[in-house]
Scaffold this active site. Structure first.
Site, short mmCIF file in Angstrom:
data_model
loop_
_atom_site.label_atom_id
_atom_site.label_comp_id
_atom_site.label_asym_id
_atom_site.label_seq_id
_atom_site.Cartn_x
_atom_site.Cartn_y
_atom_site.Cartn_z
N ARG A 102 38.83 48.51 -6.56
CA ARG A 102 38.11 47.71 -7.94
C ARG A 102 38.43 46.96 -8.75
O ARG A 102 39.26 47.62 -9.54
CB ARG A 102 37.20 49.16 -7.88
N HIS A 129 31.14 42.71 -3.68
CA HIS A 129 30.90 44.36 -3.34
C HIS A 129 30.47 44.38 -1.70
O HIS A 129 28.87 44.91 -1.55
CB HIS A 129 29.80 44.61 -4.70
N GLN A 132 29.09 47.97 -1.16
CA GLN A 132 27.12 48.06 -1.14
C GLN A 132 26.42 47.60 -0.21
O GLN A 132 25.51 48.48 0.52
CB GLN A 132 26.95 48.17 -2.84
N ASP A 220 19.54 44.09 -9.42
CA ASP A 220 21.24 44.64 -10.08
C ASP A 220 20.61 44.73 -11.67
O ASP A 220 20.09 43.74 -11.88
CB ASP A 220 22.40 43.92 -9.42
N CYS A 260 21.22 49.00 -5.80
CA CYS A 260 22.83 49.48 -6.10
C CYS A 260 23.00 50.66 -7.17
O CYS A 260 23.73 51.98 -6.62
CB CYS A 260 24.25 48.24 -6.36
N ARG A 288 26.30 55.06 1.25
CA ARG A 288 27.62 53.86 0.90
C ARG A 288 28.64 55.54 1.74
O ARG A 288 29.83 55.12 2.29
CB ARG A 288 27.78 54.85 -1.22
N1 NVA Z 1 26.82 43.56 -10.43
C1 NVA Z 1 27.42 45.34 -11.28
C2 NVA Z 1 27.15 45.88 -10.26
C3 NVA Z 1 27.89 47.83 -9.98
C4 NVA Z 1 27.84 48.35 -8.48
C5 NVA Z 1 28.81 44.63 -11.38
O1 NVA Z 1 29.00 45.08 -11.11
O2 NVA Z 1 28.57 45.82 -12.92
N1 CP Z 2 26.93 50.58 -6.81
C1 CP Z 2 28.22 51.15 -7.24
O1 CP Z 2 29.13 50.50 -6.57
O2 CP Z 2 28.11 51.96 -7.84
P1 CP Z 2 29.20 52.91 -9.01
O3 CP Z 2 29.17 51.78 -10.24
O4 CP Z 2 28.80 53.88 -10.03
O5 CP Z 2 30.46 53.17 -7.94
#
Ligand code: NVA
Ligand code: CP
Length: 302
Positions: A102, A129, A132, A220, A260, A288
């Site tokens: 990540r 992502h 997800q 989101d 998500c 997930r």
């Molecule tokens: N769009 C959000 C998703 C978090 C799971 C981010 O990138 O922070």
């Molecule tokens: N939805 C998701 O990816 O959550 P986290 O940021 O908690 O991993």
């Protein structure tokens, strides 16, 4: 490494392969898969951003498949002190059987995958992502059945990593996707144009137009990880893009709401909707675990 497969974006797999992954995930959820295809194997999990669901579901999922997961925060490994991605990729490949990452720049994940000799899984970048959205598709199947091509999905809000992954999913599965984004916050142009070659995709500034008759309404956060400094500007830009009961009333009578998580109640979604009867957000979070186990078994399993 001719046999190595990565999962950096949903279109890395064909529609048939993706349906197989979803089918395996459902079987895993029902307890019908008892094999340990990751026995003796290790997954390295690199995190340059925070995580609750991704970290825990990958770690638990690897354990349930008989393997071991290593949590590697970029604060602690040399990557965070400037060791090149390509060196990290080659070193980790000498120890582990798969890498989940990540991070911020999608190009870093592509470089990691290019230099790693073990499978690489995208656990979120600024661009995409994919794990997800696979969990979201699994959740849609639980409500509406296996076939995804007849579904109508409404995306309300930022044209971010989730929106881009929805576009990729629409392209692969051929469902209808309507995105309502504020001006200046549209999804990635190339991903959008590609999706339009295989799916009915609408981009509008009007949330009501997107939600009209939809099977799925999803949104989101207004400011993603790394965009904290823009939060105030974004709060103004996104003010008309909240999913509330009025917007849900425009969707189909059996429509579901997905997010998500983490969610900001009172910003992109009201408390009433996320806690309401259409909400499937905790099934979605659970899924997930199951879809990632399917991906791990497919990429790293014996
Ligand atoms: N769009 C959000 C998703 C978090 C799971 C981010 O990138 O922070
Ligand atoms: N939805 C998701 O990816 O959550 P986290 O940021 O908690 O991993």
């Amino acid at each position: 490494m001719p046999d190595k497969r990565d999962f950096l974006e949903i279109p890395d797999f064909s529609a048939d392969e993706l349906y197989d992954l979803l089918d395996l995930a459902h079987r895993m959820k029902r307890g019908e898969f008892r094999a340990r295809p990751l026995a003796g194997k290790t997954l390295a999990m690199i995190f340059e951003k925070s995580s609750t669901r991704t970290r825990v579901s990958f770690e638990v999922g690897t354990f349930q498949l008989g393997g071991h997961a290593l949590f590697l925060s970029s604060r602690d490994i040399q990557l965070g002190r400037g060791e090149p991605i390509r060196d990290t990729a080659r070193v980790l490949s000498r120890y582990v059987d798969g890498i989940m990452i990540r991070t911020f720049a999608h190009a870093d994940v592509v470089e990691l995958a290019n230099f790693a000799t073990v499978p690489v899984i995208n656990g979120l970048t600024d661009l995409l992502h994919p794990c997800q959205v696979m969990a979201d598709l699994m959740t849609i199947q639980e409500s509406f059945g296996t076939a995804l091509d007849g579904r109508k999905v409404a995306w309300i809000g930022d044209g971010n990593n989730m929106a881009n992954s929805w576009l990729n999913a629409a392209w692969r599965f051929g469902f209808e996707l309507r995105l309502a984004c504020p001006p200046g916050y549209e999804p990635d142009r190339q991903i959008f144009d590609r999706a339009r070659t295989g799916a009915t995709v609408l981009l509008t500034h009007d949330p009501a137009e997107a939600a009209d008759g939809a099977d799925v309404v999803t949104t989101d956060v207004w400011a993603s990880m790394g965009q904290e400094a823009e939060a105030e500007t974004r709060r103004h830009a996104f003010a008309g893009y909240r999913v509330d009961q009025d917007l849900m009333a425009r969707a189909a009578s059996d429509a579901i709401f997905l997010h998500c998580l983490p969610a900001h109640r009172g910003e992109e979604v009201t408390d009433e909707v996320i806690e309401g009867r259409a909400s499937r957000v905790f099934d979605e979070a659970e899924n997930r675990l199951h879809i990632q186990k399917a991906i791990l078994a497919r990429l790293m399993g014996d």
